[in-house]
Design a protein around this motif. Structure first.
Motif, PDB file in Angstrom:
ATOM      1  N   ALA A   1       0.826  -1.201   0.000  1.00  0.00           N
ATOM      2  CA  ALA A   1       0.000   0.000   0.000  1.00  0.00           C
ATOM      3  C   ALA A   1       0.865   1.258   0.000  1.00  0.00           C
ATOM      4  CB  ALA A   1      -0.940  -0.001   1.205  1.00  0.00           C
ATOM      5  N   LEU A   2       2.120   1.120   0.333  1.00  0.00           N
ATOM      6  CA  LEU A   2       2.979   2.285   0.502  1.00  0.00           C
ATOM      7  C   LEU A   2       4.113   2.369  -0.502  1.00  0.00           C
ATOM      8  CD1 LEU A   2       3.321   1.982   4.341  1.00  0.00           C
ATOM      9  CD2 LEU A   2       1.872   3.573   3.099  1.00  0.00           C
ATOM     10  N   HIS A   3       4.501   1.249  -1.027  1.00  0.00           N
ATOM     11  CA  HIS A   3       5.659   1.211  -1.913  1.00  0.00           C
ATOM     12  C   HIS A   3       5.291   0.508  -3.205  1.00  0.00           C
ATOM     13  CE1 HIS A   3       8.059   2.561   1.437  1.00  0.00           C
ATOM     14  NE2 HIS A   3       7.483   1.644   2.179  1.00  0.00           N
TER      15      HIS A   3
ATOM     16  N   THR B   1      -4.889   8.158 -11.115  1.00  0.00           N
ATOM     17  CA  THR B   1      -3.689   8.383 -10.303  1.00  0.00           C
ATOM     18  C   THR B   1      -2.578   9.034 -11.131  1.00  0.00           C
ATOM     19  OG1 THR B   1      -2.756   6.205 -10.861  1.00  0.00           O
ATOM     20  CG2 THR B   1      -4.085   6.338  -8.855  1.00  0.00           C
TER      21      THR B   1
ATOM     22  N   TYR C   1       4.903   8.342  -9.517  1.00  0.00           N
ATOM     23  CA  TYR C   1       4.733   7.423  -8.403  1.00  0.00           C
ATOM     24  C   TYR C   1       5.496   7.905  -7.172  1.00  0.00           C
ATOM     25  CZ  TYR C   1       3.434   3.195  -6.101  1.00  0.00           C
ATOM     26  OH  TYR C   1       2.850   2.325  -5.225  1.00  0.00           O
TER      27      TYR C   1
ATOM     28  N   LYS D   1       3.877  11.009  -5.620  1.00  0.00           N
ATOM     29  CA  LYS D   1       2.622  10.700  -4.913  1.00  0.00           C
ATOM     30  C   LYS D   1       2.904  10.135  -3.528  1.00  0.00           C
ATOM     31  CE  LYS D   1      -0.940  10.763  -7.987  1.00  0.00           C
ATOM     32  NZ  LYS D   1      -2.377  10.887  -7.790  1.00  0.00           N
ATOM     33  N   LEU D   2       3.901   9.276  -3.515  1.00  0.00           N
ATOM     34  CA  LEU D   2       4.229   8.606  -2.264  1.00  0.00           C
ATOM     35  C   LEU D   2       4.678   9.569  -1.197  1.00  0.00           C
ATOM     36  CD1 LEU D   2       6.141   5.361  -3.160  1.00  0.00           C
ATOM     37  CD2 LEU D   2       4.134   5.558  -1.722  1.00  0.00           C
TER      38      LEU D   2
ATOM     39  N   PHE E   1       2.067  13.147   0.904  1.00  0.00           N
ATOM     40  CA  PHE E   1       1.194  13.254   2.058  1.00  0.00           C
ATOM     41  C   PHE E   1       1.802  14.007   3.241  1.00  0.00           C
ATOM     42  CE2 PHE E   1       0.092  11.207   6.190  1.00  0.00           C
ATOM     43  CZ  PHE E   1      -0.986  12.027   6.437  1.00  0.00           C
ATOM     44  N   LEU E   2       2.971  13.565   3.646  1.00  0.00           N
ATOM     45  CA  LEU E   2       3.535  14.232   4.823  1.00  0.00           C
ATOM     46  C   LEU E   2       4.721  15.110   4.447  1.00  0.00           C
ATOM     47  CD1 LEU E   2       3.380  11.975   7.972  1.00  0.00           C
ATOM     48  CD2 LEU E   2       2.196  14.097   7.511  1.00  0.00           C
ATOM     49  N   ASN E   3       4.569  15.857   3.356  1.00  0.00           N
ATOM     50  CA  ASN E   3       5.741  16.593   2.908  1.00  0.00           C
ATOM     51  C   ASN E   3       6.010  17.866   3.705  1.00  0.00           C
ATOM     52  OD1 ASN E   3       3.771  18.153   1.891  1.00  0.00           O
ATOM     53  ND2 ASN E   3       4.495  18.145  -0.213  1.00  0.00           N
TER      54      ASN E   3
ATOM     55  N   PRO F   1      11.815  12.671   5.223  1.00  0.00           N
ATOM     56  CA  PRO F   1      11.945  11.677   6.289  1.00  0.00           C
ATOM     57  C   PRO F   1      12.705  10.492   5.707  1.00  0.00           C
ATOM     58  CG  PRO F   1       9.712  11.684   5.396  1.00  0.00           C
ATOM     59  CD  PRO F   1      10.432  12.834   4.780  1.00  0.00           C
ATOM     60  N   GLU F   2      13.593   9.940   6.488  1.00  0.00           N
ATOM     61  CA  GLU F   2      14.386   8.790   5.987  1.00  0.00           C
ATOM     62  C   GLU F   2      13.575   7.521   6.037  1.00  0.00           C
ATOM     63  OE1 GLU F   2      17.973   8.261   8.231  1.00  0.00           O
ATOM     64  OE2 GLU F   2      18.473  10.358   7.893  1.00  0.00           O
ATOM     65  N   TYR F   3      13.046   7.133   4.920  1.00  0.00           N
ATOM     66  CA  TYR F   3      12.255   5.893   4.911  1.00  0.00           C
ATOM     67  C   TYR F   3      13.187   4.698   4.996  1.00  0.00           C
ATOM     68  CZ  TYR F   3       7.873   8.081   4.019  1.00  0.00           C
ATOM     69  OH  TYR F   3       6.738   8.807   4.160  1.00  0.00           O
TER      70      TYR F   3
ATOM     71  N   ARG G   1      10.498   6.881  12.897  1.00  0.00           N
ATOM     72  CA  ARG G   1      10.294   7.860  11.822  1.00  0.00           C
ATOM     73  C   ARG G   1       9.326   7.343  10.782  1.00  0.00           C
ATOM     74  NH1 ARG G   1      16.570   9.773  10.869  1.00  0.00           N
ATOM     75  NH2 ARG G   1      16.700  10.884  12.845  1.00  0.00           N
ATOM     76  N   TYR G   2       9.506   6.096  10.439  1.00  0.00           N
ATOM     77  CA  TYR G   2       8.647   5.475   9.433  1.00  0.00           C
ATOM     78  C   TYR G   2       7.202   5.465   9.913  1.00  0.00           C
ATOM     79  CZ  TYR G   2       7.282   2.010   5.915  1.00  0.00           C
ATOM     80  OH  TYR G   2       6.682   1.362   4.877  1.00  0.00           O
TER      81      TYR G   2
ATOM     82  N   ALA H   1       5.545   8.896  10.155  1.00  0.00           N
ATOM     83  CA  ALA H   1       5.184   9.532   8.893  1.00  0.00           C
ATOM     84  C   ALA H   1       3.847   9.004   8.389  1.00  0.00           C
ATOM     85  CB  ALA H   1       6.276   9.294   7.854  1.00  0.00           C
TER      86      ALA H   1
ATOM     87  N   TYR I   1      12.815  13.607  13.623  1.00  0.00           N
ATOM     88  CA  TYR I   1      13.488  13.541  12.320  1.00  0.00           C
ATOM     89  C   TYR I   1      14.872  14.177  12.310  1.00  0.00           C
ATOM     90  CZ  TYR I   1       9.201  11.577  10.643  1.00  0.00           C
ATOM     91  OH  TYR I   1       8.138  10.739  10.465  1.00  0.00           O
TER      92      TYR I   1
ATOM     93  N   LYS J   1       2.277  24.752   6.284  1.00  0.00           N
ATOM     94  CA  LYS J   1       1.985  23.410   5.781  1.00  0.00           C
ATOM     95  C   LYS J   1       1.078  22.634   6.735  1.00  0.00           C
ATOM     96  CE  LYS J   1       6.034  22.478   2.890  1.00  0.00           C
ATOM     97  NZ  LYS J   1       7.206  21.603   2.701  1.00  0.00           N
TER      98      LYS J   1
ATOM     99  N   PHE K   1      -4.497   7.990  -0.272  1.00  0.00           N
ATOM    100  CA  PHE K   1      -3.525   7.748  -1.329  1.00  0.00           C
ATOM    101  C   PHE K   1      -3.829   6.509  -2.170  1.00  0.00           C
ATOM    102  CE2 PHE K   1       0.438   5.384  -2.400  1.00  0.00           C
ATOM    103  CZ  PHE K   1       0.603   5.989  -3.633  1.00  0.00           C
ATOM    104  N   LEU K   2      -3.997   5.379  -1.493  1.00  0.00           N
ATOM    105  CA  LEU K   2      -4.223   4.177  -2.294  1.00  0.00           C
ATOM    106  C   LEU K   2      -5.659   3.703  -2.168  1.00  0.00           C
ATOM    107  CD1 LEU K   2      -1.106   1.875  -2.294  1.00  0.00           C
ATOM    108  CD2 LEU K   2      -2.146   3.112  -4.169  1.00  0.00           C
TER     109      LEU K   2
ATOM    110  N   PRO L   1      -7.608  -1.765   2.668  1.00  0.00           N
ATOM    111  CA  PRO L   1      -6.469  -2.649   2.929  1.00  0.00           C
ATOM    112  C   PRO L   1      -6.345  -2.824   4.441  1.00  0.00           C
ATOM    113  CG  PRO L   1      -5.709  -0.458   2.313  1.00  0.00           C
ATOM    114  CD  PRO L   1      -7.194  -0.466   2.115  1.00  0.00           C
TER     115      PRO L   1
ATOM    116  N   TYR M   1      -4.530  -2.686   7.419  1.00  0.00           N
ATOM    117  CA  TYR M   1      -3.238  -2.240   7.930  1.00  0.00           C
ATOM    118  C   TYR M   1      -2.893  -3.015   9.185  1.00  0.00           C
ATOM    119  CZ  TYR M   1      -2.808   1.582   4.710  1.00  0.00           C
ATOM    120  OH  TYR M   1      -2.641   2.317   3.582  1.00  0.00           O
TER     121      TYR M   1
END
Lengths: 232, 232
Positions: free
Chosen positions: A146-148, A188, A216, A219-220, A223-225, A230-232, B142-143, B146, B172, B184, B223-224, B230, B232
């Motif tokens: 759902a996220l990647h 999308t 893609y 979009k990912l 949301f939380l920009n 953020p380091e995914y 962090r993940y 977010a 972060y 924001k 988003f999706l 889904p 979660y």
């Protein structure tokens, strides 16, 4: 060092949950267990961690020994640790999971090995707590998918909408409405329509698409920009 | 059962990474290790899994014994399994992590225990691979932060924008621009402005806000949303 002396030592195993997609079906790789107890019953690919071995190396070794699969990137999932999960002796099991393109690995997975792919909806009864392990891995897969773009990455470079719909239906175990799904997917902005059609799987044919990776990624992260990178 | 007999047995430990927020600072809970090796050095809260104990029960028991903290929901993180990570004897460590509201637990964490909260940017040198464990837990935090409102849940019911900015900055490890962040954050529609101000922390005062949970949930799932529900 007294504190160490009086503790219990236990076996530590690894079990590998390997999902695969062949373009049409989401499948799970299983093997008939080669030793007692539960010999010849369907099982995940598992084995014991050796004294000088890292768990992730044990997982790779076990997978290669049992199935011939090499260089599969596996991610650590949960530890399964109920004291009685193995009837012979207490064994902690660390699970690893991977999602692979079946076609890419089909030469490695030859008949020399007794591993078999099962469609997810027709998985047989599994030994010990392996069904619970599969369930946890499926949840992880749903969450990640759902996220990647991991599901898009399993598709061929050119794919059809029916193909991606099948994949999503199988991962989420839902039936999707074709018109609705197609409309949402198109909206999308993720897909780039190709001029040619796949005519193998239906009379009318289905247009091929490619994934727009730039959109893609945008979009990912949208949301939380308000968090910069953020380091995914 | 021969297959079992010839395997190596090893110690299995748990280590707990407890993050806390007190309204102003993100902190890590540490304790001075009570036994050799590395006695009196700073450590995560850890201990060995007993023969008849589930790992998650071991984590709760160890945390309570060492810190007095009870009923903390901890999530399983990774297993750390390098063969030489403990100099005395091979020990697999299963890590657990939690993010708690420091104020909610401050009575439990009395002076009877030697656990201490350290601001994240002033964590001392830790034993073994505990620094790597903290690093992994921070990435997980962090993940999760977010994607889920876990940071909002650590704030008091009424909070100020400087407060939430501080929390995000600390999680972060970035410096955020106040005007930009505020703009924001407001544009997300997540906040409901309150009529009153916090005047304790600045002369001018800062308006209180509450989280709009309905909007938050909607945003998260938008988003999706071509996938219906889904899990979660």
């Amino acid at each position: 060092m007294d504190r160490y002396a009086k503790q219990s030592r236990m076996l530590v195993a690894v079990d590998c949950i390997i999902f695969g997609f062949d373009g049409y079906n989401l499948k799970l790789l299983l093997i008939k267990r080669g030793f007692e107890p539960e010999k010849n019953k369907w099982s995940l690919m598992g084995g014991f961690v050796q004294s000088e071995e890292k768990p992730e190396d044990a997982a790779s070794r076990v997978l290669t020994q049992l199935t011939g699969l090499k260089d599969v990137y596996m991610e650590q999932l949960l530890v399964f640790g109920k004291p009685d999960r193995d009837p012979i002796e207490r064994t902690m099991s660390i699970t690893y999971f991977a999602l692979i393109d079946i076609k890419k690995y089909e030469k490695q997975l030859s008949d020399n090995y007794r591993a078999e792919w099962f469609p997810l909806e027709r998985v047989p009864r599994l030994i010990f707590d392996h069904e619970e392990m599969v369930l946890q891995a499926k949840q992880k897969l749903r969450y990640k998918a759902a996220l990647h773009p991991i599901l898009f990455e399993l598709l061929p470079e050119k794919f059809t909408i029916p193909q991606i719909m099948t994949l999503y239906e199988q991962v989420y175990e839902v039936e999707l409405d074709k018109r609705n799904f197609t409309r949402k997917l198109r909206s999308t902005g993720l897909l780039i329509k190709q001029p040619d059609k796949d005519k193998e799987n239906s009379k009318k044919g289905a247009f091929y698409y490619k994934l727009d990776r730039v959109t893609y990624t945008e979009k990912l992260t949208r949301f939380l920009n308000f968090i910069s990178n953020p380091e995914y």
